[in-house]
Motif scaffolding. Sequence first.
Motif, PDB file in Angstrom:
ATOM      1  N   ASP A 144       2.968   9.773  -0.767  1.00 13.31           N
ATOM      2  CA  ASP A 144       1.877  10.630  -0.512  1.00 13.31           C
ATOM      3  C   ASP A 144       1.462  11.254  -1.876  1.00 13.31           C
ATOM      4  O   ASP A 144       0.198  11.647  -1.929  1.00 13.31           O
ATOM      5  CB  ASP A 144       2.103  11.736   0.459  1.00 13.31           C
ATOM      6  N   PHE A 145       2.413  11.488  -3.094  1.00 11.11           N
ATOM      7  CA  PHE A 145       2.098  12.192  -4.094  1.00 11.11           C
ATOM      8  C   PHE A 145       1.090  11.062  -5.253  1.00 11.11           C
ATOM      9  O   PHE A 145       0.941  11.476  -6.321  1.00 11.11           O
ATOM     10  CB  PHE A 145       3.294  12.640  -4.869  1.00 11.11           C
ATOM     11  N   LEU A 146       1.107   9.824  -4.796  1.00  9.75           N
ATOM     12  CA  LEU A 146       0.773   8.651  -5.980  1.00  9.75           C
ATOM     13  C   LEU A 146      -0.599   8.884  -5.832  1.00  9.75           C
ATOM     14  O   LEU A 146      -1.100   9.149  -4.747  1.00  9.75           O
ATOM     15  CB  LEU A 146       0.967   7.357  -5.328  1.00  9.75           C
ATOM     16  N   ASN A 147      -1.164   8.415  -6.993  1.00  8.68           N
ATOM     17  CA  ASN A 147      -2.726   8.122  -6.885  1.00  8.68           C
ATOM     18  C   ASN A 147      -3.285   6.732  -6.179  1.00  8.68           C
ATOM     19  O   ASN A 147      -2.169   6.191  -5.768  1.00  8.68           O
ATOM     20  CB  ASN A 147      -3.293   8.195  -8.432  1.00  8.68           C
ATOM     21  N   GLU A 148      -4.467   6.530  -6.040  1.00  2.00           N
ATOM     22  CA  GLU A 148      -4.794   5.487  -5.201  1.00  2.00           C
ATOM     23  C   GLU A 148      -4.462   4.254  -5.891  1.00  2.00           C
ATOM     24  O   GLU A 148      -4.258   3.143  -5.028  1.00  2.00           O
ATOM     25  CB  GLU A 148      -6.433   5.580  -5.203  1.00  2.00           C
ATOM     26  N   ASP A 149      -4.479   3.827  -7.196  1.00  2.00           N
ATOM     27  CA  ASP A 149      -4.080   2.579  -7.764  1.00  2.00           C
ATOM     28  C   ASP A 149      -2.744   2.270  -7.433  1.00  2.00           C
ATOM     29  O   ASP A 149      -2.142   1.270  -7.176  1.00  2.00           O
ATOM     30  CB  ASP A 149      -4.367   2.762  -9.327  1.00  2.00           C
ATOM     31  N   ASP A 150      -1.816   3.508  -7.615  1.00  2.00           N
ATOM     32  CA  ASP A 150      -0.400   3.461  -7.329  1.00  2.00           C
ATOM     33  C   ASP A 150      -0.207   3.126  -6.040  1.00  2.00           C
ATOM     34  O   ASP A 150       0.694   2.317  -5.448  1.00  2.00           O
ATOM     35  CB  ASP A 150       0.497   4.431  -7.816  1.00  2.00           C
ATOM     36  N   LYS A 151      -0.729   3.604  -4.947  1.00  3.09           N
ATOM     37  CA  LYS A 151      -0.925   3.443  -3.369  1.00  3.09           C
ATOM     38  C   LYS A 151      -0.965   2.009  -3.258  1.00  3.09           C
ATOM     39  O   LYS A 151      -0.400   1.282  -2.488  1.00  3.09           O
ATOM     40  CB  LYS A 151      -1.519   4.203  -2.660  1.00  3.09           C
ATOM     41  N   ASN A 152      -2.163   1.229  -3.895  1.00  4.29           N
ATOM     42  CA  ASN A 152      -2.297   0.013  -3.623  1.00  4.29           C
ATOM     43  C   ASN A 152      -1.454  -0.759  -4.293  1.00  4.29           C
ATOM     44  O   ASN A 152      -0.966  -2.054  -3.773  1.00  4.29           O
ATOM     45  CB  ASN A 152      -3.683  -0.485  -4.447  1.00  4.29           C
ATOM     46  N   LEU A 153      -0.757  -0.442  -5.278  1.00  2.89           N
ATOM     47  CA  LEU A 153       0.327  -1.454  -5.757  1.00  2.89           C
ATOM     48  C   LEU A 153       1.575  -1.243  -4.826  1.00  2.89           C
ATOM     49  O   LEU A 153       2.180  -2.453  -4.752  1.00  2.89           O
ATOM     50  CB  LEU A 153       0.645  -0.754  -7.315  1.00  2.89           C
ATOM     51  N   LEU A 154       1.673  -0.049  -4.488  1.00  2.00           N
ATOM     52  CA  LEU A 154       2.798  -0.100  -3.472  1.00  2.00           C
ATOM     53  C   LEU A 154       2.713  -0.912  -2.430  1.00  2.00           C
ATOM     54  O   LEU A 154       3.500  -1.725  -1.958  1.00  2.00           O
ATOM     55  CB  LEU A 154       3.090   1.617  -3.278  1.00  2.00           C
ATOM     56  N   ARG A 155       1.488  -0.733  -1.768  1.00  4.06           N
ATOM     57  CA  ARG A 155       1.265  -1.577  -0.689  1.00  4.06           C
ATOM     58  C   ARG A 155       1.430  -2.979  -0.896  1.00  4.06           C
ATOM     59  O   ARG A 155       2.021  -3.753  -0.006  1.00  4.06           O
ATOM     60  CB  ARG A 155      -0.114  -1.132  -0.168  1.00  4.06           C
ATOM     61  N   ASP A 156       0.755  -3.675  -1.961  1.00  3.16           N
ATOM     62  CA  ASP A 156       0.815  -4.911  -2.010  1.00  3.16           C
ATOM     63  C   ASP A 156       2.323  -5.239  -2.550  1.00  3.16           C
ATOM     64  O   ASP A 156       2.902  -6.436  -1.988  1.00  3.16           O
ATOM     65  CB  ASP A 156       0.221  -5.139  -3.524  1.00  3.16           C
ATOM     66  N   THR A 157       3.187  -4.504  -3.194  1.00  2.29           N
ATOM     67  CA  THR A 157       4.529  -4.678  -3.560  1.00  2.29           C
ATOM     68  C   THR A 157       5.408  -5.078  -2.458  1.00  2.29           C
ATOM     69  O   THR A 157       6.065  -5.725  -2.095  1.00  2.29           O
ATOM     70  CB  THR A 157       5.039  -3.768  -4.476  1.00  2.29           C
ATOM     71  N   ILE A 158       5.173  -3.895  -1.330  1.00  2.00           N
ATOM     72  CA  ILE A 158       5.969  -3.800  -0.187  1.00  2.00           C
ATOM     73  C   ILE A 158       5.716  -5.118   0.589  1.00  2.00           C
ATOM     74  O   ILE A 158       6.604  -5.864   1.257  1.00  2.00           O
ATOM     75  CB  ILE A 158       5.699  -2.569   0.975  1.00  2.00           C
ATOM     76  N   SER A 159       4.301  -5.277   0.725  1.00  2.00           N
ATOM     77  CA  SER A 159       3.871  -6.346   1.621  1.00  2.00           C
ATOM     78  C   SER A 159       4.645  -8.013   1.000  1.00  2.00           C
ATOM     79  O   SER A 159       4.806  -8.680   1.694  1.00  2.00           O
ATOM     80  CB  SER A 159       2.403  -6.603   1.454  1.00  2.00           C
ATOM     81  N   GLU A 160       4.446  -8.166  -0.385  1.00  2.00           N
ATOM     82  CA  GLU A 160       4.966  -9.205  -1.098  1.00  2.00           C
ATOM     83  C   GLU A 160       6.613  -9.470  -0.858  1.00  2.00           C
ATOM     84  O   GLU A 160       7.284 -10.186  -0.473  1.00  2.00           O
ATOM     85  CB  GLU A 160       5.078  -9.116  -2.452  1.00  2.00           C
ATOM     86  N   ILE A 161       7.515  -8.071  -0.838  1.00  2.00           N
ATOM     87  CA  ILE A 161       8.870  -7.980  -0.542  1.00  2.00           C
ATOM     88  C   ILE A 161       9.054  -8.481   1.093  1.00  2.00           C
ATOM     89  O   ILE A 161       9.995  -8.989   1.353  1.00  2.00           O
ATOM     90  CB  ILE A 161       9.423  -6.540  -0.812  1.00  2.00           C
TER      91      ILE A 161
END
Length: 164
Positions: free
Chosen positions: A135-152
């Motif tokens: 929740d404390f991440l900026n939008e770019d980091d949230k998008n990166l996190l979303r993509d990373t978790i999806s790939e994992i």
Amino acid sequence: MVAVDRLDDSNYVISLSPNSSLVGIYRIIFLASITFVCGGIATIFYFFGAALILPFAGLELTLLFIAFYLSFRWSSKKEQIYISQDIVRIEKGIKKAEYSWEEFRTFTSFQVKRNKDKSLRLSFRSKGEDVYVGDFLNEDDKNLLRDTISEIIEDLNSLSNLSN
């Protein structure tokens, strides 16, 4: 900040922390320089006869230190997301894990929602309970996190399909 470590073929650790412009010794240097300038000016005015400057300068520095302490404490937040073939574990805290959640991966789903202000809200859901991450991440980091978790998740699912 999002950092991903792959421990082995089926174990991942995702480390999350807020972006921070002042870290380590630079925090001390910054606060010391402000204290030196404000204290120096207050001392000079004191010698010119403005004695009330010192208590107000002290009050100003006290409020400044409290504000920076709260800001530095907030920027020390950490979240760890452990994803393996079997489990998903989330740990949140500042120095140590103050909150921990663990569930079997087969019973867990990864949720991506948008708030009213169009910002992303990421969570893991199991048994009707949502555990929000980043929740404390900026939008770019949230998008990166979303993509990373999806790939994992895709990678772990493909490993699961190969073993069957």
